[in-house]
Write an enzyme that holds these catalytic residues in place. Structure first.
Site, short mmCIF file in Angstrom:
data_model
loop_
_atom_site.label_atom_id
_atom_site.label_comp_id
_atom_site.label_asym_id
_atom_site.label_seq_id
_atom_site.Cartn_x
_atom_site.Cartn_y
_atom_site.Cartn_z
N ARG A 130 40.53 43.69 49.33
CA ARG A 130 39.81 44.21 48.16
C ARG A 130 39.16 43.03 47.46
O ARG A 130 39.40 41.87 47.81
CB ARG A 130 40.70 45.06 47.24
CG ARG A 130 42.12 44.66 47.07
CD ARG A 130 42.37 43.40 46.32
NE ARG A 130 41.64 43.30 45.09
CZ ARG A 130 41.32 42.17 44.49
NH1 ARG A 130 41.65 41.00 45.02
NH2 ARG A 130 40.65 42.14 43.35
N GLY A 131 38.34 43.35 46.44
CA GLY A 131 37.52 42.32 45.81
C GLY A 131 36.17 42.35 46.52
O GLY A 131 36.12 42.30 47.76
N ALA A 132 35.09 42.43 45.73
CA ALA A 132 33.77 42.70 46.31
C ALA A 132 33.38 41.74 47.45
O ALA A 132 33.00 42.18 48.54
CB ALA A 132 32.73 42.71 45.20
N ARG A 145 33.90 52.18 50.46
CA ARG A 145 34.02 52.16 48.99
C ARG A 145 32.60 52.13 48.42
O ARG A 145 31.74 51.43 48.98
CB ARG A 145 34.82 50.95 48.51
CG ARG A 145 36.29 51.02 48.92
CD ARG A 145 37.11 49.94 48.26
NE ARG A 145 37.36 50.22 46.85
CZ ARG A 145 37.96 49.36 46.02
NH1 ARG A 145 38.34 48.17 46.47
NH2 ARG A 145 38.16 49.67 44.75
N GLN A 156 46.08 44.54 39.86
CA GLN A 156 45.56 43.36 40.57
C GLN A 156 45.84 42.08 39.79
O GLN A 156 45.99 41.01 40.40
CB GLN A 156 44.05 43.49 40.82
CG GLN A 156 43.65 44.50 41.86
CD GLN A 156 43.37 45.87 41.26
OE1 GLN A 156 43.89 46.22 40.21
NE2 GLN A 156 42.56 46.66 41.94
N ASP A 162 31.54 43.68 40.59
CA ASP A 162 31.38 44.45 41.83
C ASP A 162 29.93 44.77 42.13
O ASP A 162 29.53 44.91 43.28
CB ASP A 162 32.22 45.72 41.77
CG ASP A 162 33.68 45.37 41.96
OD1 ASP A 162 34.31 44.99 40.96
OD2 ASP A 162 34.15 45.39 43.11
N ASN A 198 32.52 46.25 36.92
CA ASN A 198 33.71 45.48 37.32
C ASN A 198 34.92 46.37 37.06
O ASN A 198 34.79 47.49 36.53
CB ASN A 198 33.78 44.16 36.56
CG ASN A 198 34.87 43.24 37.13
OD1 ASN A 198 34.96 43.06 38.35
ND2 ASN A 198 35.70 42.68 36.29
N LYS A 199 36.09 45.87 37.41
CA LYS A 199 37.32 46.65 37.32
C LYS A 199 37.46 47.33 35.96
O LYS A 199 37.17 46.74 34.92
CB LYS A 199 38.51 45.71 37.59
CG LYS A 199 39.88 46.33 37.53
CD LYS A 199 40.03 47.53 38.43
CE LYS A 199 39.73 47.24 39.89
NZ LYS A 199 39.51 48.49 40.67
O1 MRU Z 1 39.39 47.59 43.28
P1 MRU Z 1 39.26 46.13 43.56
O2 MRU Z 1 40.57 45.39 43.53
O3 MRU Z 1 38.49 45.86 44.82
O4 MRU Z 1 38.38 45.59 42.36
C1 MRU Z 1 38.04 44.23 42.32
C2 MRU Z 1 37.32 43.81 41.12
O5 MRU Z 1 36.97 44.60 40.27
C3 MRU Z 1 36.94 42.36 41.03
O6 MRU Z 1 36.92 41.93 39.70
C4 MRU Z 1 35.55 42.17 41.64
O7 MRU Z 1 35.49 42.73 42.91
C5 MRU Z 1 35.16 40.75 41.69
S1 MRU Z 1 36.06 39.87 42.92
C6 MRU Z 1 35.43 38.32 43.04
#
Ligand code: MRU
Length: 360
Positions: free
Chosen positions: A61-63, A104, A210, A251, A261-262
């Protein structure tokens, strides 16, 4: 460059603090993030469908990390048809790319990576073997670029971290969310390299935690002083003068700078604005979607109710409780002091500074 500062410099990269994924020559190896911090388990994926599932279930996970994993997923699909005629390989790989696009919806890096793989599929003529080699080469290049981008973000951004200051971050925008240096946390790793002492407040980041599970894990591993807080505590800490700087990842960033973002990021930005604190977003250019006019056009993923009603299988809310679980929110550009990218820090007005940056 209009509205930007450029201070970082490119050199040979140091070893990243963590490598959450790598290609071992045959398969995609992933550190299963859904099990952290309790278990450090490496998954060896040899099918594109496993990569798709790993993305959906947040094992990766993480963009930026999602984008890199998807690129290797395309390679795995192509490898399966190595001994088939190139026409068959092309059809099957195109099908896999379309499938991976569904994994996603919000992180733009996924689409950026798949677009690049699709271009290679369209441009390279030749045998199936040559196609597989070209796709692998592109996935590896993309992976290296992401590693370098993360490092550069840190080099451009670390001066924002003042000596003995307190930074606040949300979710995990660290090594685990990328190929190895992170985005928001890359500033921290770079600040350490440059001898700056500081401390990080880590939002736990409900519902999937996270922050608690991943950011606290990687900052502790790196020996960076940090304190875990519940998301609901952030504004009070700001009111108490305990926070100097807020840095988060992203994201997807629309053409006007509105940022997905999250979930919980938007309320942090509001609180930071109210307390006159700088709120920065750190992201590689692969997260920017300049064709989108604004944040309203960003698709926001909704995830399962169980993420809210349970924690690791333990039920928190009565059976049948109605739940709304958007995984991301949109922070309007006016609350963002700047974007820290691998090409420099851009400042408002974003439509203009982003255009200049992308043109360069
Ligand atoms: O649902 P996730 O854990 O994939 O969400 C991740 C985030 O929101 C991060 O802040 C974002 O992807 C940036 S990661 C460098």
């Amino acid at each position: 460059m209009a509205g930007s500062t450029r201070k970082g410099k490119s050199q040979n990269l140091p070893e990243p603090p963590l490598r959450p994924l790598w290609w071992d020559g045959k398969v995609l190896c992933l550190l299963d993030q859904s099990l952290l911090p309790g278990q450090e388990k490496i998954l060896r994926l040899d099918r594109a469908s496993q990569v798709y599932q790993a993305i959906r279930s947040l094992k990766v996970r993480g963009a930026p990390a999602i984008g890199v994993a998807a690129a290797y997923g395309v390679v795995l699909a192509a490898k399966k048809y190595l001994h088939s005629p190139p026409g068959r390989l092309r059809t099957e790989v195109a099908r896999t790319i379309a499938r991976l696009r569904q994994a996603r919806p919000t992180a733009y890096n996924l689409f950026y990576a798949l677009d690049r793989m699709e271009k290679v599929l369209a441009c390279v003529k030749g045998t199936s073997e040559e196609l597989v080699a070209a796709l692998l080469c592109e996935a590896r290049t993309f992976h290296q670029e992401d590693l370098r981008s993360g490092w550069s973000i840190g080099e451009y951004g670390w001066r924002l971290v003042k000596p003995n200051s307190n930074l606040l971050t949300h979710c995990n925008a660290g090594a685990l969310a990328t190929s190895g240096f992170g985005t928001a946390l890359s500033l921290c790793y770079a600040a350490v390299r440059h001898g700056v002492n500081f401390h990080v407040y880590v939002d736990e980041t409900r519902p999937v935690l996270q922050g608690a599970r991943l950011t606290a894990y990687e900052l502790k591993k790196a020996g960076i002083p940090c304190t875990l807080i519940c998301d609901s505590m952030a504004a009070f800490l700001m009111a108490q003068g305990k926070v100097d700087l807020v840095v988060v990842g992203a994201d997807r960033i629309a053409g006007n700078g509105d940022t997905a973002n999250k979930i919980g990021t938007y309320q942090l930005a509001l609180a930071a604005h109210r307390h006159h604190l700088p709120f920065y977003v750190a992201a590689p250019l692969s997260t920017f979607h300049p064709e989108l006019p604004d944040g309203q056009a960003i698709p926001v993923e909704e995830r399962a109710a169980e993420e809210v009603t349970t924690i690791h299988g333990y039920r928190l809310a009565p059976e049948g409780t109605k739940v709304y679980n958007p995984a991301f929110d949109i922070t309007p550009a006016r609350f963002i002091a700047g974007f820290i990218t691998e090409k420099g820090i851009i400042r408002p007005p974003y439509r203009r500074s982003l255009k200049t940056l992308l043109r360069e």
